[in-house]
Design a protein around this motif. Structure first.
Motif, PDB file in Angstrom:
ATOM      1  N   ASP A 175      -1.778  26.459   0.506  1.00 22.06           N
ATOM      2  CA  ASP A 175      -2.020  25.512  -0.577  1.00 22.06           C
ATOM      3  C   ASP A 175      -1.825  24.133   0.042  1.00 22.06           C
ATOM      4  N   PHE A 176      -2.911  23.391   0.222  1.00 24.64           N
ATOM      5  CA  PHE A 176      -2.881  22.105   0.926  1.00 24.64           C
ATOM      6  C   PHE A 176      -3.270  21.001  -0.040  1.00 24.64           C
ATOM      7  N   ARG A 177      -2.480  19.922  -0.059  1.00 24.07           N
ATOM      8  CA  ARG A 177      -2.771  18.774  -0.922  1.00 24.07           C
ATOM      9  C   ARG A 177      -2.530  17.486  -0.166  1.00 24.07           C
ATOM     10  N   ILE A 178      -3.307  16.474  -0.507  1.00 26.17           N
ATOM     11  CA  ILE A 178      -3.049  15.117  -0.039  1.00 26.17           C
ATOM     12  C   ILE A 178      -2.631  14.340  -1.274  1.00 26.17           C
ATOM     13  N   ILE A 179      -1.444  13.740  -1.205  1.00 30.13           N
ATOM     14  CA  ILE A 179      -0.925  13.025  -2.367  1.00 30.13           C
ATOM     15  C   ILE A 179      -0.567  11.595  -1.994  1.00 30.13           C
ATOM     16  N   GLU A 180      -0.577  10.734  -2.996  1.00 32.91           N
ATOM     17  CA  GLU A 180      -0.196   9.340  -2.813  1.00 32.91           C
ATOM     18  C   GLU A 180       1.222   9.151  -3.337  1.00 32.91           C
ATOM     19  N   ALA A 181       2.036   8.425  -2.589  1.00 28.73           N
ATOM     20  CA  ALA A 181       3.402   8.134  -3.012  1.00 28.73           C
ATOM     21  C   ALA A 181       3.381   7.274  -4.264  1.00 28.73           C
ATOM     22  N   SER A 182       4.335   7.511  -5.117  1.00 25.97           N
ATOM     23  CA  SER A 182       4.477   6.719  -6.330  1.00 25.97           C
ATOM     24  C   SER A 182       5.215   5.433  -6.014  1.00 25.97           C
ATOM     25  N   SER A 183       4.740   4.344  -6.560  1.00 29.72           N
ATOM     26  CA  SER A 183       5.441   3.075  -6.375  1.00 29.72           C
ATOM     27  C   SER A 183       6.353   2.794  -7.567  1.00 29.72           C
ATOM     28  N   MET A 187       0.849  -1.181   0.000  1.00 29.09           N
ATOM     29  CA  MET A 187       0.000   0.000   0.000  1.00 29.09           C
ATOM     30  C   MET A 187       0.891   1.239   0.000  1.00 29.09           C
ATOM     31  N   ALA A 188       0.618   2.164  -0.889  1.00 28.18           N
ATOM     32  CA  ALA A 188       1.423   3.378  -1.014  1.00 28.18           C
ATOM     33  C   ALA A 188       1.142   4.345   0.134  1.00 28.18           C
ATOM     34  N   LYS A 189       2.186   5.002   0.570  1.00 29.98           N
ATOM     35  CA  LYS A 189       2.049   5.995   1.633  1.00 29.98           C
ATOM     36  C   LYS A 189       1.285   7.203   1.114  1.00 29.98           C
ATOM     37  N   GLY A 190       0.732   7.954   2.067  1.00 32.58           N
ATOM     38  CA  GLY A 190       0.057   9.202   1.749  1.00 32.58           C
ATOM     39  C   GLY A 190       0.776  10.346   2.423  1.00 32.58           C
ATOM     40  N   TYR A 191       0.680  11.518   1.822  1.00 29.35           N
ATOM     41  CA  TYR A 191       1.369  12.696   2.352  1.00 29.35           C
ATOM     42  C   TYR A 191       0.452  13.900   2.338  1.00 29.35           C
ATOM     43  N   TRP A 192       0.563  14.703   3.386  1.00 25.46           N
ATOM     44  CA  TRP A 192      -0.023  16.035   3.383  1.00 25.46           C
ATOM     45  C   TRP A 192       1.099  16.977   2.982  1.00 25.46           C
ATOM     46  N   VAL A 193       0.847  17.817   2.001  1.00 23.01           N
ATOM     47  CA  VAL A 193       1.808  18.831   1.595  1.00 23.01           C
ATOM     48  C   VAL A 193       1.120  20.181   1.728  1.00 23.01           C
ATOM     49  N   GLN A 236      -5.385   6.688   4.869  1.00 23.56           N
ATOM     50  CA  GLN A 236      -5.179   7.176   6.233  1.00 23.56           C
ATOM     51  C   GLN A 236      -4.989   8.698   6.230  1.00 23.56           C
ATOM     52  N   ALA A 237      -4.280   9.224   5.243  1.00 30.22           N
ATOM     53  CA  ALA A 237      -4.066  10.667   5.135  1.00 30.22           C
ATOM     54  C   ALA A 237      -5.387  11.403   4.924  1.00 30.22           C
ATOM     55  N   VAL A 238      -6.236  10.865   4.055  1.00 31.92           N
ATOM     56  CA  VAL A 238      -7.544  11.478   3.804  1.00 31.92           C
ATOM     57  C   VAL A 238      -8.415  11.404   5.059  1.00 31.92           C
ATOM     58  N   ALA A 239      -8.437  10.258   5.715  1.00 33.93           N
ATOM     59  CA  ALA A 239      -9.245  10.090   6.926  1.00 33.93           C
ATOM     60  C   ALA A 239      -8.788  11.036   8.034  1.00 33.93           C
ATOM     61  N   ALA A 240      -7.490  11.235   8.160  1.00 30.23           N
ATOM     62  CA  ALA A 240      -6.982  12.143   9.200  1.00 30.23           C
ATOM     63  C   ALA A 240      -7.437  13.572   8.931  1.00 30.23           C
ATOM     64  N   TYR A 241      -7.405  13.982   7.665  1.00 29.52           N
ATOM     65  CA  TYR A 241      -7.863  15.324   7.317  1.00 29.52           C
ATOM     66  C   TYR A 241      -9.352  15.493   7.622  1.00 29.52           C
ATOM     67  N   GLU A 242     -10.127  14.466   7.314  1.00 27.34           N
ATOM     68  CA  GLU A 242     -11.577  14.542   7.497  1.00 27.34           C
ATOM     69  C   GLU A 242     -12.018  14.289   8.935  1.00 27.34           C
ATOM     70  N   SER A 243     -11.094  13.920   9.811  1.00 26.62           N
ATOM     71  CA  SER A 243     -11.451  13.601  11.196  1.00 26.62           C
ATOM     72  C   SER A 243     -12.003  14.828  11.926  1.00 26.62           C
ATOM     73  N   GLU A 244     -12.852  14.553  12.883  1.00 26.92           N
ATOM     74  CA  GLU A 244     -13.455  15.628  13.675  1.00 26.92           C
ATOM     75  C   GLU A 244     -12.384  16.441  14.395  1.00 26.92           C
ATOM     76  N   VAL A 245     -11.393  15.772  14.936  1.00 26.01           N
ATOM     77  CA  VAL A 245     -10.361  16.478  15.703  1.00 26.01           C
ATOM     78  C   VAL A 245      -9.534  17.404  14.812  1.00 26.01           C
ATOM     79  N   TYR A 246      -9.223  16.987  13.570  1.00 30.70           N
ATOM     80  CA  TYR A 246      -8.472  17.881  12.687  1.00 30.70           C
ATOM     81  C   TYR A 246      -9.360  19.013  12.174  1.00 30.70           C
ATOM     82  N   GLN A 247     -10.620  18.726  11.932  1.00 29.55           N
ATOM     83  CA  GLN A 247     -11.527  19.789  11.494  1.00 29.55           C
ATOM     84  C   GLN A 247     -11.632  20.897  12.541  1.00 29.55           C
ATOM     85  N   LYS A 248     -11.539  20.530  13.812  1.00 27.96           N
ATOM     86  CA  LYS A 248     -11.516  21.547  14.879  1.00 27.96           C
ATOM     87  C   LYS A 248     -10.244  22.381  14.800  1.00 27.96           C
ATOM     88  N   ALA A 249      -9.138  21.752  14.448  1.00 24.26           N
ATOM     89  CA  ALA A 249      -7.885  22.491  14.287  1.00 24.26           C
ATOM     90  C   ALA A 249      -7.986  23.484  13.134  1.00 24.26           C
TER      91      ALA A 249
END
Length: 107
Positions: A89-97, A1-7, A65-78
């Protein structure tokens, strides 16, 4: 499974100290979502059309996991704590394999 990144790139921050409340909420929210801070680079060398403002890079075990963390209630409060005067400029990207030499180009 490819890693996810917040940039996150911050082209404009009128008052850097105003980010403190966001940082205090976002850090625990990111860790709770499985994220690991790789860089909060205030030290940047920009090339081409790059900018030298703050860049934040956070790694997750998967893109989902990166998308779920962004959409989480606790991050939305942040997010509510992001102050006026901050442009981001915020992006969620998937690592290339494929690595740098394999697979089709999508650039």
């Amino acid at each position: 499974m490819a890693k996810g990144y917040w940039v996150s790139v911050y082209p404009a921050i009128s008052d850097p100290e105003s980010l403190t409340p966001y940082d205090e909420l976002a850090g625990p929210a990111v860790r709770a979502g499985g994220g690991r801070l790789l860089s909060r680079g205030d030290r940047v060398v920009a090339h081409e059309a790059g900018i030298t403002q703050r860049v934040v890079l956070i790694e997750f075990d998967s893109f989902e996991q990166a998308v779920a963390a962004y959409e989480s209630e606790v991050y939305q409060k942040a997010l509510v704590a992001l102050p006026e005067g901050v442009e981001r400029d915020f992006r969620i990207i998937e690592a290339s394999s494929d690595g740098l030499t394999g697979g089709p180009s999508h650039g």
